[in-house]
Design a protein around this motif. Structure first.
Motif, short mmCIF file in Angstrom:
data_model
loop_
_atom_site.label_atom_id
_atom_site.label_comp_id
_atom_site.label_asym_id
_atom_site.label_seq_id
_atom_site.Cartn_x
_atom_site.Cartn_y
_atom_site.Cartn_z
N ALA A 1 7.97 -10.86 24.01
CA ALA A 1 8.85 -10.68 25.18
C ALA A 1 8.22 -9.74 26.20
N GLY A 2 7.60 -8.66 25.73
CA GLY A 2 6.99 -7.69 26.63
C GLY A 2 5.79 -8.27 27.38
N ILE A 3 4.98 -9.06 26.67
CA ILE A 3 3.80 -9.68 27.29
C ILE A 3 4.26 -10.74 28.29
N GLU A 4 5.29 -11.50 27.92
CA GLU A 4 5.81 -12.52 28.85
C GLU A 4 6.34 -11.87 30.13
N GLN A 5 7.04 -10.76 29.98
CA GLN A 5 7.58 -10.05 31.15
C GLN A 5 6.44 -9.62 32.07
N GLU A 6 5.37 -9.07 31.48
CA GLU A 6 4.21 -8.65 32.27
C GLU A 6 3.59 -9.85 33.00
N LEU A 7 3.41 -10.96 32.28
CA LEU A 7 2.74 -12.13 32.87
C LEU A 7 3.61 -12.79 33.94
N GLN A 8 4.91 -12.86 33.69
CA GLN A 8 5.78 -13.52 34.67
C GLN A 8 5.93 -12.71 35.95
N ASN B 1 -13.75 -5.09 21.14
CA ASN B 1 -14.67 -4.36 22.03
C ASN B 1 -14.04 -4.04 23.39
N GLU B 2 -12.71 -4.16 23.49
CA GLU B 2 -12.05 -3.87 24.76
C GLU B 2 -11.84 -2.36 24.91
N PRO B 3 -12.48 -1.73 25.90
CA PRO B 3 -12.40 -0.26 26.04
C PRO B 3 -10.95 0.25 26.11
N ALA B 4 -10.07 -0.50 26.76
CA ALA B 4 -8.67 -0.03 26.89
C ALA B 4 -8.02 0.10 25.51
N TYR B 5 -8.30 -0.87 24.62
CA TYR B 5 -7.73 -0.82 23.27
C TYR B 5 -8.34 0.35 22.47
N LEU B 6 -9.66 0.49 22.57
CA LEU B 6 -10.34 1.57 21.85
C LEU B 6 -9.81 2.93 22.30
N ASP B 7 -9.62 3.10 23.60
CA ASP B 7 -9.12 4.37 24.13
C ASP B 7 -7.69 4.64 23.66
N THR C 1 0.81 -4.07 28.35
CA THR C 1 0.21 -4.24 29.68
C THR C 1 -1.23 -4.72 29.57
N MET C 2 -2.00 -4.12 28.64
CA MET C 2 -3.42 -4.50 28.54
C MET C 2 -3.58 -5.91 27.97
N VAL C 3 -2.71 -6.29 27.04
CA VAL C 3 -2.78 -7.63 26.45
C VAL C 3 -2.53 -8.69 27.53
N ALA D 1 -5.17 -11.59 29.50
CA ALA D 1 -4.85 -13.02 29.63
C ALA D 1 -4.96 -13.52 31.06
N ASN D 2 -4.83 -12.61 32.04
CA ASN D 2 -4.71 -13.03 33.44
C ASN D 2 -5.85 -13.92 33.93
N ASP D 3 -7.09 -13.53 33.64
CA ASP D 3 -8.23 -14.32 34.12
C ASP D 3 -8.22 -15.73 33.54
N HIS D 4 -7.85 -15.82 32.26
CA HIS D 4 -7.83 -17.13 31.60
C HIS D 4 -6.72 -18.01 32.17
N ILE D 5 -5.58 -17.39 32.47
CA ILE D 5 -4.47 -18.15 33.07
C ILE D 5 -4.88 -18.64 34.46
N ARG D 6 -5.54 -17.77 35.21
CA ARG D 6 -6.02 -18.17 36.54
C ARG D 6 -6.99 -19.35 36.42
N ASP D 7 -7.91 -19.24 35.48
CA ASP D 7 -8.87 -20.34 35.26
C ASP D 7 -8.14 -21.65 34.93
N LEU D 8 -7.14 -21.55 34.04
CA LEU D 8 -6.40 -22.75 33.63
C LEU D 8 -5.66 -23.38 34.80
#
Length: 400
Positions: free
Chosen positions: A99-106, A189-195, A341-343, A347-354
């Motif tokens: 639900a949280g990821i959907e809210q961010e994406l929408q 290897n995502e720096p945001a997750y590691l941080d 938010t980071m998740v 996804a944003n670039d892949h959604i844009r590509d699609l």
């Protein structure tokens, strides 16, 4: 979610029906799912044996049903009797993540994007069931996004396997309903997750340990999803998990010298698993002078019975021998707002590509014809050096 989509469809004006919005992206957020009714243990275990264990354990398939029932008895004893009717919070947390990821994406894409959860082992959210809904609701493009385990190279292979099986069953006619697919394999290897992992550990230490212990006396166990060394040739996620550990470790090591990886293994007989396991890691750090231990899951994004019950057992066992040591069991990242938010951001670039890419036009019937043509060609001509050229060219033209 099904009802809201239905309500939207009912409210569409007749003029809108003439020109439906094209190209909507279904984000398929995939996790294991966990049992919430004890009657489901055997079914869950059978799914897990088929999809997971079969890839690394030498177990004949006829053993799965009785073995699943036997394992269900052990599960029942552990969850119900030892842990007072434990019900895993995994599915509820996973729904919060969805639900949280959907809210961010929408907020960026509106209703052109929806997030669906799919569980590898749990009805009614098996990938096949979820993809039926996705198809029925008119989505044409998929983003496959395994979330539970961060070593996703192996675990996501299962996600892709199940999606492929479902898509094979759901294809009909001369043109496949899916017009685009993207995939996010892992975020080791995502720096945001590691941080964020580092931030969670540092905040906990500051709040609960900094007053009583020197930094060199605080042992930090960074827990990864255990991996078998041999997995019938499948890459099992060891490399990615190891890199994940090293990158979190290097961010902490100068302040907290006592750090170890701790693998949460399924101690299957005859299989060599990653070492040190979490219990051994704890004992090793105590030997090096740790007076407090922090158990931080970095290889799991969502709480589950491994991060809860298994770690709980390990702490109980070690505490029995070392009563003067403090133990802190950290949560997974779960629905931490920074994480959601980071998740969504990944996804944003892949959604844009699609959404921007030309829709695929795949005829499932051609795949069978092409495979048979190649087999016939091989049979007729033997193994000459130039045997592949005509068919490669044929495949190239129809894919465009």
């Amino acid at each position: 979610m099904v009802t809201t989509a239905r309500n939207v469809q009912e409210n569409i004006q007749p003029s809108d029906v003439q020109s439906p919005v094209k190209d909507r992206v279904a984000v398929l957020l995939m996790g294991y799912g966990e049992v919430e009714s004890y009657e489901d243990f055997a079914n869950y275990n059978e799914q897990a044996l088929n999809l997971l264990t079969a890839k690394f354990a030498p177990v004949p398939t006829w053993v799965y049903p009785p073995l699943a029932k036997l394992l269900a008895m052990f599960d029942l004893h552990e969850w119900s009797h030892q842990h007072d009717q434990f019900i895993s919070p995994h599915n509820a947390i996973f729904e919060k993540q969805r639900a949280g990821i959907e809210q961010e994406l929408q907020s960026q894409w509106g209703d052109r994007v929806e997030v669906f959860k799919a569980f590898n082992f749990c009805k009614p959210f098996l990938p096949e069931q979820v993809l039926e809904t996705v198809k029925a609701q008119g989505f044409t493009k998929l983003l496959i996004y395994p979330l539970l385990v961060v070593d996703s190279i192996f675990t996501s292979g299962i996600a892709v396997e199940q999606v492929n099986n479902a898509l094979a069953k759901l294809s009909e006619g001369s043109e496949h309903w899916v017009k685009g697919v993207r995939y996010i394999p892992s975020f080791f290897n995502e720096p945001a997750y590691l941080d964020l992992m580092v931030q969670m550990v540092e905040e906990k230490v500051e709040a609960e340990l900094a007053n009583a212990y020197l930094p060199s006396q605080i042992g930090i166990i960074l827990m990864n999803h255990g991996c078998p060394f041999e997995a019938k040739g499948f890459t099992s996620g060891i490399d990615e998990s190891q890199m994940l550990y090293e990158r979190v470790r290097e961010r902490l090591i100068h302040r907290y010298p006592l750090i170890s990886v701790g693998w949460l293994n399924h101690q299957t007989p005859l299989i060599k698993w990653t070492q040190p396991n979490t219990k051994l890691a704890a004992q090793n750090l105590i030997e090096l002078g740790a007076k407090a231990l922090v158990f931080m899951p970095i290889g799991f994004a969502t709480e589950n019975h491994e991060t809860l019950l298994d770690v709980d057992h390990i702490i109980e066992t070690v505490r029995a021998k070392h009563k003067d040591v403090s133990f802190i069991q950290m949560p997974c990242v779960n629905d931490h707002p920074i994480f959601l938010t980071m998740v969504a951001d990944w996804a944003n670039d892949h959604i844009r590509d699609l959404l921007e890419a030309e829709p695929l036009a795949v005829n499932p019937g051609l795949a069978i014809a092409q495979a048979q043509a190649q087999a016939n060609h091989e049979h007729a001509h033997g193994h000459s050096h130039n045997h592949g050229h005509t068919h490669e060219h044929h495949g190239h033209t129809h894919s465009h």
